[in-house]
Design a protein around this motif. Sequence first.
Motif, short mmCIF file in Angstrom:
data_model
loop_
_atom_site.label_atom_id
_atom_site.label_comp_id
_atom_site.label_asym_id
_atom_site.label_seq_id
_atom_site.Cartn_x
_atom_site.Cartn_y
_atom_site.Cartn_z
N ALA A 22 0.82 -1.35 0.00
CA ALA A 22 0.02 0.04 -0.01
C ALA A 22 0.96 1.13 0.01
O ALA A 22 0.46 2.24 0.32
CB ALA A 22 -1.05 0.06 1.23
N ARG A 57 9.05 1.08 -3.10
CA ARG A 57 9.35 2.20 -3.87
C ARG A 57 8.93 3.41 -3.12
O ARG A 57 9.09 4.49 -3.62
CB ARG A 57 8.66 1.98 -5.02
CG ARG A 57 7.19 1.86 -5.28
CD ARG A 57 7.16 1.37 -6.98
NE ARG A 57 5.34 1.09 -6.92
CZ ARG A 57 4.53 1.95 -7.15
NH1 ARG A 57 4.78 3.21 -7.32
NH2 ARG A 57 3.05 1.49 -7.20
N ALA A 61 3.08 6.94 1.39
CA ALA A 61 2.31 7.47 0.28
C ALA A 61 1.04 8.22 1.10
O ALA A 61 -0.20 8.24 0.34
CB ALA A 61 1.78 6.76 -1.07
N ALA A 63 -1.62 9.05 4.43
CA ALA A 63 -2.67 8.44 5.36
C ALA A 63 -3.48 7.42 4.36
O ALA A 63 -3.38 7.79 3.37
CB ALA A 63 -3.45 9.56 6.04
N ILE A 65 -6.31 6.05 2.85
CA ILE A 65 -7.29 6.55 2.01
C ILE A 65 -8.50 5.64 2.38
O ILE A 65 -9.88 6.23 2.49
CB ILE A 65 -7.36 7.16 0.57
CG1 ILE A 65 -6.05 8.21 0.53
CG2 ILE A 65 -8.64 7.72 0.14
CD1 ILE A 65 -5.82 8.60 -0.91
N1 COA Z 1 -4.07 5.16 1.15
C1 COA Z 1 -4.69 3.76 0.71
N2 COA Z 1 -3.68 2.99 -0.32
C2 COA Z 1 -2.83 3.66 -1.06
C3 COA Z 1 -2.25 4.97 -0.71
C4 COA Z 1 -3.04 5.57 0.23
N3 COA Z 1 -2.64 7.03 0.62
N4 COA Z 1 -1.35 5.46 -1.49
C5 COA Z 1 -1.03 3.98 -2.25
N5 COA Z 1 -2.05 3.10 -2.03
C6 COA Z 1 -2.25 1.91 -2.59
C7 COA Z 1 -3.19 1.91 -3.79
O1 COA Z 1 -4.30 1.81 -3.59
C8 COA Z 1 -2.60 0.80 -4.44
O2 COA Z 1 -3.20 -0.27 -3.97
P1 COA Z 1 -3.72 -1.72 -4.83
O3 COA Z 1 -2.58 -2.19 -5.48
O4 COA Z 1 -4.48 -2.40 -3.74
O5 COA Z 1 -4.68 -1.12 -5.80
C9 COA Z 1 -1.34 0.57 -3.99
O6 COA Z 1 -1.12 1.16 -3.07
C10 COA Z 1 -0.05 0.98 -5.08
O7 COA Z 1 -0.59 2.40 -5.51
P2 COA Z 1 -0.80 2.82 -7.16
O8 COA Z 1 -1.60 3.95 -6.99
O9 COA Z 1 -1.34 1.60 -7.91
O10 COA Z 1 0.48 3.23 -7.28
P3 COA Z 1 0.83 4.25 -8.48
O11 COA Z 1 2.43 3.83 -8.76
O12 COA Z 1 0.17 4.00 -9.79
O13 COA Z 1 0.75 5.64 -8.01
C11 COA Z 1 0.73 7.22 -6.10
C12 COA Z 1 1.48 6.15 -6.88
C13 COA Z 1 1.53 7.62 -4.88
C14 COA Z 1 0.83 8.44 -7.24
C15 COA Z 1 -0.72 6.89 -5.94
O14 COA Z 1 -0.81 5.76 -5.12
C16 COA Z 1 -1.26 7.89 -4.98
O15 COA Z 1 -1.92 9.02 -5.71
N6 COA Z 1 -1.63 7.51 -3.58
C17 COA Z 1 -2.23 8.42 -2.77
C18 COA Z 1 -1.44 9.66 -2.29
C19 COA Z 1 -2.37 10.60 -1.30
O16 COA Z 1 -3.22 11.27 -1.73
N7 COA Z 1 -1.85 10.80 -0.22
C20 COA Z 1 -2.42 11.42 0.84
C21 COA Z 1 -3.81 11.03 1.75
S1 COA Z 1 -4.27 12.15 2.56
#
Ligand code: COA
Length: 258
Positions: A22, A57, A61, A63, A65
């Motif tokens: 995650a 990696r 990322a 809290a 969501i």
């Molecule tokens: N909360 C919960 N799960 C999260 C997360 C978060 N903040 N950030 C990443 N994950 C999870 C994704 O849901 C995904 O899970 P899955 O494989 O079960 O679908 C996994 O981590 C990998 O993330 P993914 O989005 O597929 O990777 P990516 O390389 O395409 O994108 C980010 C990376 C960081 C750009 C994208 O994950 C993202 O925007 N995350 C949220 C960041 C955010 O808004 N944080 C602030 C929260 S207040």
Amino acid sequence: MALVELEQRGHVGLVTINRPEALNALNVQTLRELDAVLDRVEHNEDIYVIIITGAGRAFVAGADIGEMAGFSAAEGKAFGLMGSGVMQRIARFPGATIAAVNGYALGGGCELAMGCDIRIGSEHAKFGMPEVGLGITPGFGGTQRLARIVGTSTATELILTGRTINAQEALQMGLIGHLYPADEMLDRAFELARVIAAKPQVAVRQAKQAIRIGTQMDISSALAFEAEAFGLCFSTEDQKDAMQAFLNKESLPGYKNR
Ligand code: COA
């Protein structure tokens, strides 16, 4: 598998957020485990410096969501207080803390890095505060710490736009102090930690507190606070040994702990 791991190397504690599937997102369980690791670190007098990093990696990322999506206002506030309490506990750790940012440090991840005294990043580090886009404000200290680190104008721009910045831009705005190739960064973090761990620790801790607490005070109170810290150091053996070593033209004794 622990969601937060602690490994001790000499006087340095390496704390790794370990939920890579995650991207190390901070859910309640991860925050609890981080809090428990901080208990262990605070009770271990042999750990002088902490390094915080992320497995895989991402650094962190944000809290979680999925967990936050259904919160009521009261649950949201309680979660924010829990997270900001953990970040504040890191900020208040008596010894030095270093965030070794290996990848995404978004939202709560950026806030975790900002709870540390020193931040370094790898070329893969990315920072941002995407909360407003998710319909919330930063809640683990981000509105306060980002403004104090990069200034209110830049902090407001980053928080209101949610723009992600790369490591080079983070370096330019002073959010990280150094930028290293990915395969070197953790070694550099340990080098930095060992330099600090080798110094007289009362002086390290007093200097940290004088900076951390003094910069939140008016200048007169802060200078009085600094004077207390300065005076207290003269009651230590380390001060006597170090100054005598200098006068004897010997190397300073701080390096005995290396
Ligand atoms: N909360 C919960 N799960 C999260 C997360 C978060 N903040 N950030 C990443 N994950 C999870 C994704 O849901 C995904 O899970 P899955 O494989 O079960 O679908 C996994 O981590 C990998 O993330 P993914 O989005 O597929 O990777 P990516 O390389 O395409 O994108 C980010 C990376 C960081 C750009 C994208 O994950 C993202 O925007 N995350 C949220 C960041 C955010 O808004 N944080 C602030 C929260 S207040």
